[in-house]
Design an enzyme around this catalytic site. Structure first.
Site, PDB file in Angstrom:
ATOM      1  N   PHE A 150      46.273   5.637   2.075  1.00 22.15           N
ATOM      2  CA  PHE A 150      45.515   6.184   0.942  1.00 22.15           C
ATOM      3  C   PHE A 150      44.322   7.022   1.380  1.00 22.15           C
ATOM      4  O   PHE A 150      43.837   7.846   0.623  1.00 22.15           O
ATOM      5  CB  PHE A 150      45.024   5.049   0.026  1.00 22.15           C
ATOM      6  CG  PHE A 150      43.879   4.254   0.602  1.00 22.15           C
ATOM      7  CD1 PHE A 150      42.560   4.716   0.515  1.00 22.15           C
ATOM      8  CD2 PHE A 150      44.102   3.044   1.243  1.00 22.15           C
ATOM      9  CE1 PHE A 150      41.516   3.977   1.059  1.00 22.15           C
ATOM     10  CE2 PHE A 150      43.059   2.311   1.785  1.00 22.15           C
ATOM     11  CZ  PHE A 150      41.758   2.782   1.699  1.00 22.15           C
ATOM     12  N   LYS A 174      57.017   8.527   2.508  1.00 20.35           N
ATOM     13  CA  LYS A 174      56.663   7.429   1.588  1.00 20.35           C
ATOM     14  C   LYS A 174      55.137   7.305   1.610  1.00 20.35           C
ATOM     15  O   LYS A 174      54.568   6.656   2.476  1.00 20.35           O
ATOM     16  CB  LYS A 174      57.353   6.140   2.063  1.00 20.35           C
ATOM     17  CG  LYS A 174      57.624   5.100   0.984  1.00 20.35           C
ATOM     18  CD  LYS A 174      56.390   4.561   0.330  1.00 20.35           C
ATOM     19  CE  LYS A 174      55.565   3.671   1.220  1.00 20.35           C
ATOM     20  NZ  LYS A 174      54.228   3.373   0.614  1.00 20.35           N
ATOM     21  N   SER A 227      46.685  -0.274   8.530  1.00 16.26           N
ATOM     22  CA  SER A 227      45.899  -1.315   9.198  1.00 16.26           C
ATOM     23  C   SER A 227      46.656  -1.841  10.419  1.00 16.26           C
ATOM     24  O   SER A 227      47.873  -1.698  10.521  1.00 16.26           O
ATOM     25  CB  SER A 227      45.637  -2.467   8.227  1.00 16.26           C
ATOM     26  OG  SER A 227      46.853  -3.133   7.953  1.00 16.26           O
ATOM     27  N   CYS A 282      39.924   5.738   9.954  1.00 23.06           N
ATOM     28  CA  CYS A 282      40.115   4.987  11.188  1.00 23.06           C
ATOM     29  C   CYS A 282      39.216   5.521  12.301  1.00 23.06           C
ATOM     30  O   CYS A 282      39.134   4.917  13.357  1.00 23.06           O
ATOM     31  CB  CYS A 282      41.574   4.997  11.606  1.00 23.06           C
ATOM     32  SG  CYS A 282      42.201   6.635  11.950  1.00 23.06           S
ATOM     33  N   GLU A 383      37.358  -4.825  11.241  1.00 18.45           N
ATOM     34  CA  GLU A 383      37.216  -3.538  10.571  1.00 18.45           C
ATOM     35  C   GLU A 383      36.823  -3.777   9.109  1.00 18.45           C
ATOM     36  O   GLU A 383      37.482  -4.548   8.411  1.00 18.45           O
ATOM     37  CB  GLU A 383      38.551  -2.789  10.631  1.00 18.45           C
ATOM     38  CG  GLU A 383      38.507  -1.431   9.972  1.00 18.45           C
ATOM     39  CD  GLU A 383      39.826  -0.668  10.149  1.00 18.45           C
ATOM     40  OE1 GLU A 383      40.890  -1.293  10.055  1.00 18.45           O
ATOM     41  OE2 GLU A 383      39.760   0.545  10.377  1.00 18.45           O
TER      42      GLU A 383
END
Lengths: 483, 118
Positions: A150, A174, A227, A282, A383
């Site tokens: 996202f 996807k 993640s 990230c 994180e």
């Protein structure tokens, strides 16, 4: 009536066979933008078959012709640049500049893909033995897929799709069900390319669609960004099913600020690194380590500049930090801050409870700075994926390198210094895939692989650059003699 | 309103050029209108092509209230005054832009207005 998104399979917009839908919500205004189908294994199967059916004709399309599609795609994306960036703001919540920057970097990947004919040239040696020549051929592999996140709904898919198809493969995308509309828009734009049916396919959805992509026998390789726990699952699932895989995971990125650094300029850049995209990237700076005796000075400057950032709705050009993606994300971030405080951290700046006039329901978390964070504290280890910056101290250069290298993640690390020798040592010794020197967000441009080490990356070949060419092609060695 | 981001500055500049285009058209200065429209297009391209994600930084100390154009006076003196405001705007904002290509375009716009301001 709320728009229900469709899939794009075999050159047509088709209804998903989904029975459930995920609401797509503007995280600042809470406006319902659409409903994303939870596409099924049957939908993925249809996309994989369409992509497979298109493969043979597409791989034999002359490479220069395939590259021409990229030049046309670039033109189309430039023409719709503002529409694409506006959609990123609406469904993701980042600022207008960040969205423009994202779309720009996506277009860079299209530029890179247009150069594939140059990069794909083969090599060979004559007379490897008497009268025998040996050459290497690069050939496309088949159907590739990407499962994208996202936080960069427009850019990350473009890391993969353009190079995958220009090298002669066919493709299934996807996207994240939280931000699926940017890719619907991209596919609408790509319809004007008149690509052969089935070369590009879009399957909207969540876990079922992702698992189906990873397990489908016709899919030869998968790219993933998300993640670390999920990246590990993607890597294990894809390798179990005999696929190529590049799975990019999470991060805990450190920035070392040396005593000789230009403090004001460094902090200005660190602001962008920590709070850009509301910390949801990230490559976000998560921990700033003050080296030597400049901790207090650095902290004061960080707090001062962070306090001054204007938080708001991204479509307002004067907004300097947008929202996090969802209410769930805001609650998770808030909970992590609370946990960190319970474990001994102190808040130098608390962004919880920030509200923005006119957008009271928005998922805002203001810039947050925590200090006195022990190495076992959740805010030092995990994180956050939000606008939370931890400040730590280190006695000297060696100590900061140790701190960074103890992290389980290895996505990025930066140093702010005016000392070339220390910068060189930092590059040499730090175990992270992307190193910044006086750059807080060490984001590789499209012609370089996007690095990542330890639990930040699972796989061998990274996205972007020459790695992507290797990922999307099979090398075949030809040993040839004419009698 | 604060001009505190790359986009806010470029968008203000684009809007300024659109207003100057209309102003020069109304004043019967077709050539100047054409030049202003050319600058608008160039600035739009700069906003699109030179936004550099890795060096996006907050900008402070600039406010659009300091660059109000009086476009009701189309006399030569009025045109000079408007050009002077535009000159000052470009001179003051360009040092805050940290992408050299975009900065150069802003500087060039400023120079063109400086010539008109006399």
């Amino acid at each position: 009536m709320v728009k229900r998104l469709k899939n794009y399979i075999g050159g047509e917009w088709v209804e998903s066979s989904a029975t459930t839908y995920t609401p797509v919500v503007n995280p600042a205004t809470c406006e319902l933008l659409g409903e994303c189908p939870e596409s099924t294994a049957a939908d993925v199967d249809a996309a994989a078959k369409a992509a497979q059916a298109a493969f043979e004709e597409w791989r034999s399309t002359p490479m220069l012709n395939r590259a021409q599609y990229m030049y046309r795609l670039k033109t189309l994306l430039e023409d719709r640049f503002e529409d694409l960036s506006e959609m990123v703001v609406k469904e993701n919540g980042k600022t207008r500049d960040e969205a423009r920057g994202e779309v720009r970097r996506g277009i860079e990947s299209v530029d890179f893909a247009a150069s594939v004919p140059v990069i794909m040239r083969n090599d060979g040696v004559e007379d490897i033995a008497a009268g025998i020549d040996e050459t290497t051929l690069r050939q496309p592999v088949g159907v590739f897929a990407a499962i994208t996140p996202f936080n960069f709904p427009s850019m990350v898919p473009l890391w993969f799709l353009p190079t995958a198809i220009t090298t002669g493969n066919t493709f299934i995308l996807k996207p994240s069900p939280q931000t699926p509309i940017s890719m619907e828009l991209l596919f609408e734009i790509m319809e004007d390319l008149d690509l052969p049916e089935g070369v590009v396919n879009l399957v909207q959805g969540g876990k079922e669609a992702s698992m189906s992509v990873m397990e489908h026998p016709l899919v030869r390789g998968v790219s993933f960004v998300g993640s670390s726990p999920v990246a590990r699952i993607v890597y294990e699932t894809c390798t179990k099913h005999g696929k190529r895989v590049q799975a990019q995971g999470g991060a805990k990125n450190y920035i070392a600020v040396m005593p000789d650094a230009d403090l004001s300029a460094s902090v200005k850049n660190i602001m962008g690194a920590a709070y850009g995209c509301a910390g949801q990237r990230c490559l976000a700076a998560a921990v700033v380590v003050a080296v030597g005796d400049m901790y207090d000075q650095l902290k004061d400057e960080l707090v001062k500049q962070a306090k001054g950032l204007r938080v708001g709705y991204g479509l307002n050009e004067t907004t300097q930090m947008g929202t996090v993606i969802s209410t769930a994300a805001r609650e998770r971030i808030t909970k992590m801050i609370e946990q960190g405080v319970q474990q001994g951290a102190q808040l130098a700046l608390d962004g919880r409870g920030v509200t923005v006039n006119g957008f009271e329901g928005g998922n805002f978390v203001g810039p947050t700075i925590v200090e006195n964070v022990g190495s076992d504290n959740i805010l030092a280890r995990e994180e956050v994926f939000g606008p939370v910056l931890t400040i730590m101290k280190a006695d000297d250069f060696n100590s900061v390198v140790d701190i960074i290298n103890k992290s389980k993640y290895g996505n990025a690390a930066s140093i702010f210094t005016n000392n070339g020798k220390q910068a060189r040592e930092f590059k040499y010794r730090v175990n992270a895939g992307n190193i910044g020197v006086n750059i807080g967000v060490a984001a590789p441009s499209a012609s370089f692989p996007f690095g990542g080490q330890k639990e930040s990356f699972f796989g061998d070949l990274h996205g972007q650059g020459i790695d992507s060419i290797n990922f999307y092609t099979e090398r075949k060695i030809v040993i040839e003699r004419w009698l | 309103m604060s001009l505190n981001t790359f986009g806010a500055i470029l968008t203000f500049a684009i809007d300024l050029e659109a207003r100057m285009t209309a102003y020069y058209q109304a004043a019967g200065s077709a050539d100047r209108a054409k030049e202003a429209d050319k600058r608008r297009a160039k600035l739009q391209r700069a906003r699109q092509e030179y936004v550099l994600e890795i060096t996006l930084e907050a900008i402070d100390g600039l406010d659009e209230a300091n660059y109000v154009l009086n476009l009701s006076d189309s006399s030569p003196a009025g045109q000079q005054a408007a050009a002077a405001v535009a000159t000052r705007f470009y001179a003051e904002v360009s040092p805050h832009i940290n992408v050299r290509d975009a900065q150069r375009i802003l500087e060039k716009c400023g120079k063109e207005y400086a010539a008109l301001a006399g």
